[in-house]
Design a protein around this motif. Structure first.
Motif, PDB file in Angstrom:
ATOM      1  N   LYS A 126      42.230  -3.605  10.459  1.00 24.58           N
ATOM      2  CA  LYS A 126      42.373  -4.342  11.718  1.00 24.58           C
ATOM      3  C   LYS A 126      43.369  -3.648  12.647  1.00 24.58           C
ATOM      4  CE  LYS A 126      41.236  -9.029  10.098  1.00 24.58           C
ATOM      5  NZ  LYS A 126      41.784 -10.387   9.860  1.00 24.58           N
ATOM      6  N   GLU A 127      44.474  -3.175  12.084  1.00 25.11           N
ATOM      7  CA  GLU A 127      45.477  -2.473  12.888  1.00 25.11           C
ATOM      8  C   GLU A 127      44.907  -1.190  13.491  1.00 25.11           C
ATOM      9  OE1 GLU A 127      48.886  -1.796  10.484  1.00 25.11           O
ATOM     10  OE2 GLU A 127      49.358  -3.923  10.238  1.00 25.11           O
ATOM     11  N   LYS A 128      44.127  -0.466  12.686  1.00 27.05           N
ATOM     12  CA  LYS A 128      43.527   0.770  13.195  1.00 27.05           C
ATOM     13  C   LYS A 128      42.547   0.490  14.326  1.00 27.05           C
ATOM     14  CE  LYS A 128      43.951   3.489   8.932  1.00 27.05           C
ATOM     15  NZ  LYS A 128      43.241   4.190   7.837  1.00 27.05           N
ATOM     16  N   LEU A 129      41.753  -0.578  14.187  1.00 24.61           N
ATOM     17  CA  LEU A 129      40.809  -0.948  15.241  1.00 24.61           C
ATOM     18  C   LEU A 129      41.538  -1.360  16.512  1.00 24.61           C
ATOM     19  CD1 LEU A 129      38.114  -2.951  13.226  1.00 24.61           C
ATOM     20  CD2 LEU A 129      37.787  -0.763  14.394  1.00 24.61           C
ATOM     21  N   GLU A 130      42.635  -2.096  16.341  1.00 22.28           N
ATOM     22  CA  GLU A 130      43.420  -2.517  17.503  1.00 22.28           C
ATOM     23  C   GLU A 130      44.017  -1.313  18.217  1.00 22.28           C
ATOM     24  OE1 GLU A 130      44.526  -5.237  20.201  1.00 22.28           O
ATOM     25  OE2 GLU A 130      43.368  -5.660  18.371  1.00 22.28           O
ATOM     26  N   ALA A 131      44.490  -0.339  17.444  1.00 14.91           N
ATOM     27  CA  ALA A 131      45.039   0.886  18.040  1.00 14.91           C
ATOM     28  C   ALA A 131      43.964   1.659  18.798  1.00 14.91           C
ATOM     29  CB  ALA A 131      45.652   1.765  16.948  1.00 14.91           C
ATOM     30  N   LEU A 132      42.750   1.694  18.250  1.00 14.14           N
ATOM     31  CA  LEU A 132      41.645   2.371  18.931  1.00 14.14           C
ATOM     32  C   LEU A 132      41.332   1.696  20.260  1.00 14.14           C
ATOM     33  CD1 LEU A 132      39.152   3.147  16.018  1.00 14.14           C
ATOM     34  CD2 LEU A 132      40.510   4.771  17.326  1.00 14.14           C
ATOM     35  N   LYS A 133      41.341   0.362  20.271  1.00 20.79           N
ATOM     36  CA  LYS A 133      41.072  -0.372  21.515  1.00 20.79           C
ATOM     37  C   LYS A 133      42.109  -0.044  22.582  1.00 20.79           C
ATOM     38  CE  LYS A 133      39.906  -4.549  19.464  1.00 20.79           C
ATOM     39  NZ  LYS A 133      39.799  -6.005  19.520  1.00 20.79           N
TER      40      LYS A 133
END
Length: 296
Positions: A94-101
């Motif tokens: 989830k953290e990685k996806l948030e960083a990508l966004k």
């Protein structure tokens, strides 16, 4: 007499009209117009070069995000097929996806630099890239552990200052780092985010070390190791699960701290006489249980 005066007046007016119509005036006007045209063309060329550079950087960023997204997708697929994952794995994804966004919405690695030199008639503009360097936590003192390949620091059970240095050395360009506070340990919220000159020794009370510039808890700002409370309106707002951006701008001789959750943002000018290059990241954690992760 009146006729003589009128004759002289007419002659002067005729001479004046002739002067205005002289070919030399046209040549001078052409020279000014030519200068204007060439200057505009040069400005347009610089602007077009920078537009293309910006488009190339954004395209490279999109490719990077796409590759990282595919990698996360593959990890998820393997974990689902093997039925081998934990809640901590889900939180990391989830953290990685948030960083990508965030990378897509606000490309922090792309900056527009305007060199407003007082000696320059027209300020120079350029597109530059603030690269996110692969940094690692390095030397340390005190009750602290460095884990996960130098990306995580964890304070032990005591309440005592524990300084940590990064391995990187910075003398030019812009460098962006992101830190996640996984646990701040106490309501006092004391962590130091700073730089020091490489020549400075690592000491227990690192915030007092000469060449130290940065921000800490208790609204403390350190300038060459001297504490200045509330300097430039700084207010500590770091909490557990907050992510902080730390920018080192060697070219402008500045550092910047931004809280992604609260959007608070602060800058410090660095006196390179007191803090000569190369610079290194200098952190200090005090309270037991504090966990600080360097995000990549």
């Amino acid at each position: 007499m009146d006729e003589d005066v009128m004759l002289i007046h007419d002659q002067l007016q005729q001479s004046l009209n002739e002067q205005v119509k002289q070919p030399s005036l046209d040549l001078l006007m052409k020279e000014i117009n030519g200068w204007e045209k060439k200057s505009i063309e040069k400005i347009q060329l610089v602007a077009q070069d920078n537009r293309q550079k910006l488009l190339d950087m954004i395209a490279e960023l999109m490719d990077s995000v796409k590759r990282r997204l595919i990698s996360i997708k593959e990890q998820l697929s393997r974990a689902r097929d093997d039925d081998d994952f934990f809640e901590s794995d889900i939180n990391k994804w989830k953290e990685k996806l948030e960083a990508l966004k965030k990378d897509l919405n606000i490309p922090k690695t792309v900056k527009i630099k305007c060199d407003d030199n007082m000696n320059s008639f027209i300020p120079q503009i350029s597109v530059c890239e603030a690269r996110m360097i692969t940094e690692r936590f390095g030397r340390f003192l005190g009750d602290i552990q460095i884990q996960e390949n130098g990306q995580l620091i964890t304070h032990g059970n005591s309440n005592a200052h524990a300084p940590v240095r990064g391995n990187g050395e910075y003398s030019s360009g812009q460098h962006l780092f992101r830190f996640k506070i996984e646990n701040i340990g106490t309501s006092v919220n004391w962590i130091l985010f700073a730089i020091v000159s490489k020549i400075a020794p690592i000491e227990q009370y690192s915030y007092k070390t000469a060449t130290t510039y940065g921000w800490a808890g208790g609204n403390q700002v350190y300038l060459n190791g001297d504490c200045n409370n509330d300097f430039n309106g700084y207010k500590t707002d770091m909490e557990t699960n907050h992510t902080l951006e730390f920018m080192i701008d060697c070219d402008r001789r500045k550092i910047r701290l931004k809280n992604e959750q609260t959007q608070s943002e602060y800058e410090l000018d660095i006196d390179i006489i007191k803090c000569p290059f190369p610079w290194q990241i200098s952190l200090d954690v005090y309270h037991s249980g504090t966990r600080l992760r360097l995000l990549q």
